[in-house]
Design a protein around this motif. Structure first.
Motif, short mmCIF file in Angstrom:
data_model
loop_
_atom_site.label_atom_id
_atom_site.label_comp_id
_atom_site.label_asym_id
_atom_site.label_seq_id
_atom_site.Cartn_x
_atom_site.Cartn_y
_atom_site.Cartn_z
N VAL A 92 0.84 -1.20 0.00
CA VAL A 92 0.00 0.00 0.00
C VAL A 92 0.87 1.25 0.00
CG1 VAL A 92 -1.74 1.30 1.29
CG2 VAL A 92 -1.90 -1.20 1.13
N ALA A 93 1.98 1.21 0.72
CA ALA A 93 2.90 2.37 0.74
C ALA A 93 3.47 2.64 -0.64
CB ALA A 93 4.03 2.11 1.74
N LEU A 94 3.69 1.58 -1.42
CA LEU A 94 4.18 1.77 -2.79
C LEU A 94 3.10 2.43 -3.65
CD1 LEU A 94 6.46 1.34 -4.77
CD2 LEU A 94 5.63 -1.00 -5.14
N ALA A 180 2.99 -11.14 -19.30
CA ALA A 180 2.96 -9.71 -19.59
C ALA A 180 4.18 -9.30 -20.41
CB ALA A 180 2.89 -8.91 -18.29
N SER A 181 5.35 -9.81 -20.03
CA SER A 181 6.57 -9.47 -20.75
C SER A 181 6.53 -9.94 -22.20
CB SER A 181 7.78 -10.09 -20.03
OG SER A 181 7.95 -9.53 -18.75
N ALA A 182 5.88 -11.10 -22.42
CA ALA A 182 5.77 -11.63 -23.78
C ALA A 182 4.95 -10.72 -24.68
CB ALA A 182 5.16 -13.03 -23.74
N LEU A 183 4.12 -9.88 -24.07
CA LEU A 183 3.28 -8.94 -24.82
C LEU A 183 3.93 -7.56 -24.95
CD1 LEU A 183 -0.13 -9.93 -23.21
CD2 LEU A 183 0.67 -10.52 -25.50
N GLY A 184 5.16 -7.43 -24.46
CA GLY A 184 5.86 -6.16 -24.57
C GLY A 184 5.78 -5.28 -23.34
N TRP A 185 5.03 -5.72 -22.31
CA TRP A 185 4.98 -4.99 -21.05
C TRP A 185 6.27 -5.25 -20.28
CZ3 TRP A 185 -0.48 -5.60 -18.38
CH2 TRP A 185 -1.48 -5.38 -19.33
N HIS A 186 6.47 -4.50 -19.19
CA HIS A 186 7.57 -4.77 -18.27
C HIS A 186 7.00 -5.57 -17.10
CE1 HIS A 186 10.47 -2.08 -20.24
NE2 HIS A 186 9.45 -1.25 -20.40
N GLY A 187 7.23 -6.87 -17.08
CA GLY A 187 6.75 -7.70 -15.98
C GLY A 187 7.70 -7.64 -14.80
N VAL A 188 7.18 -7.31 -13.62
CA VAL A 188 7.98 -7.25 -12.40
C VAL A 188 7.47 -8.33 -11.45
CG1 VAL A 188 8.58 -5.87 -10.37
CG2 VAL A 188 8.48 -4.79 -12.64
N HIS A 189 8.30 -9.35 -11.23
CA HIS A 189 7.93 -10.41 -10.30
C HIS A 189 8.10 -9.90 -8.87
CE1 HIS A 189 8.86 -14.52 -8.33
NE2 HIS A 189 7.57 -14.25 -8.25
N HIS A 190 7.00 -9.79 -8.16
CA HIS A 190 6.98 -9.19 -6.82
C HIS A 190 7.37 -10.22 -5.77
CE1 HIS A 190 5.53 -6.30 -3.76
NE2 HIS A 190 5.09 -7.37 -3.12
N THR A 191 8.51 -9.98 -5.13
CA THR A 191 8.91 -10.81 -3.99
C THR A 191 8.90 -10.02 -2.70
OG1 THR A 191 11.24 -10.33 -4.46
CG2 THR A 191 10.32 -12.34 -5.43
N SER A 192 9.04 -8.71 -2.82
CA SER A 192 8.91 -7.81 -1.68
C SER A 192 8.69 -6.41 -2.22
CB SER A 192 10.17 -7.83 -0.80
OG SER A 192 11.24 -7.18 -1.45
N ALA A 193 8.10 -5.55 -1.41
CA ALA A 193 7.84 -4.18 -1.86
C ALA A 193 9.16 -3.46 -2.13
CB ALA A 193 7.02 -3.42 -0.81
N GLY A 194 10.19 -3.72 -1.31
CA GLY A 194 11.46 -3.07 -1.51
C GLY A 194 12.11 -3.45 -2.83
N VAL A 198 12.80 -1.02 -6.24
CA VAL A 198 14.09 -0.90 -6.93
C VAL A 198 13.91 -1.10 -8.43
CG1 VAL A 198 16.33 -2.01 -7.26
CG2 VAL A 198 15.50 -1.54 -4.95
N GLN A 199 13.12 -2.13 -8.81
CA GLN A 199 12.91 -2.40 -10.23
C GLN A 199 12.15 -1.27 -10.91
OE1 GLN A 199 12.13 -6.60 -11.48
NE2 GLN A 199 11.91 -6.94 -9.28
N LEU A 200 11.19 -0.70 -10.21
CA LEU A 200 10.43 0.42 -10.80
C LEU A 200 11.34 1.60 -11.08
CD1 LEU A 200 7.13 0.37 -8.70
CD2 LEU A 200 7.51 -0.57 -10.97
N ARG A 201 12.24 1.89 -10.16
CA ARG A 201 13.17 3.01 -10.36
C ARG A 201 14.11 2.71 -11.50
NH1 ARG A 201 12.40 6.63 -6.35
NH2 ARG A 201 11.52 5.89 -4.37
N GLU A 202 14.53 1.46 -11.63
CA GLU A 202 15.41 1.07 -12.75
C GLU A 202 14.72 1.24 -14.08
OE1 GLU A 202 16.56 -2.89 -11.72
OE2 GLU A 202 18.19 -2.23 -10.39
N LEU A 203 13.38 1.15 -14.07
CA LEU A 203 12.62 1.33 -15.30
C LEU A 203 12.33 2.80 -15.60
CD1 LEU A 203 10.11 -1.64 -14.92
CD2 LEU A 203 11.84 -1.38 -16.71
#
Length: 208
Positions: A92-94, A180-194, A198-203
């Protein structure tokens, strides 16, 4: 990079849902409980209801296959709400951070249309998205490419000109992020909010 749209899965990302929360009370042996949730009330079976099959029909079919487990099978949806412990505060904080930065947010969830209203009324974070695709309502379920197409169509209505590569999809199920990635989206596998942050900022997403 272009401005991004972020699409959230709900269970396991924003909502703390786990069948173990219920079935630890019903099956105390860890090995037997895992076998039951893998072979009887399996993810494939749950996905059928998430994809629009009536709960009564799905339950009756499973009881017919495993009559020795009837009471345990019926408990799955009769006591479904006991599998939810509330919201995942870091998730929720994210949402808070992205929303404050003006990032367009959407929801894409595998969830039975019969049970989703219970969560919708209780967890206000689910009502903060521009649009939400609920699998049970559209009779499609992840990782079927058709449900991503439905989500993309709705995003285009709200964010004209958005391209697939502008969409980031967060899900705790790696099969769904790969689809999602196969369709051209950026798929982010969520293992923790932290880790997701990090991945969102890298994108290229900028938020406080």
């Amino acid at each position: 990079m272009a401005d991004k749209v972020v699409v959230f899965d709900f269970g396991g990302v924003l909502i703390d849902w786990n069948p173990d929360y219920l079935y630890r009370q019903l099956i105390t042996d860890d090995t037997e409980r895992r076998r039951f949730l893998t072979e009887v009330c399996s993810l494939d079976w749950i996905t059928q209801q998430d994809g629009g099959q009536p709960i009564a029909k799905g339950t009756a079919e499973l009881v017919a296959r495993f009559p020795e487990h009837e009471s345990l099978i019926r408990a799955f949806y009769e006591r479904w709400h006991e599998m939810i412990r509330g919201v995942l505060e870091e998730g929720v904080a994210l949402v808070d951070k992205l929303e404050a930065a003006g990032v367009p947010l959407f929801g894409l969830t595998n969830w039975s249309d019969e049970t989703f209203p219970w969560a919708w009324e209780r967890f206000s974070v689910l009502r903060r998205f521009r649009d939400v695709v609920v699998s049970g309502r559209v009779k499609l379920a992840k990782p079927d490419p058709a449900i991503y197409a439905e989500m993309y169509s709705r995003i285009q209505q709200q964010v004209p000109g958005v391209a697939p590569q502008d969409i980031v999809f967060i899900d705790d199920n790696v099969k769904n992020t790969r689809a999602a990635s196969a369709l051209g989206w950026h798929g982010v596998h969520h293992t923790s909010a932290g880790a997701t942050e990090v991945q969102l900022r890298e994108l290229g997403l900028a938020f406080a």
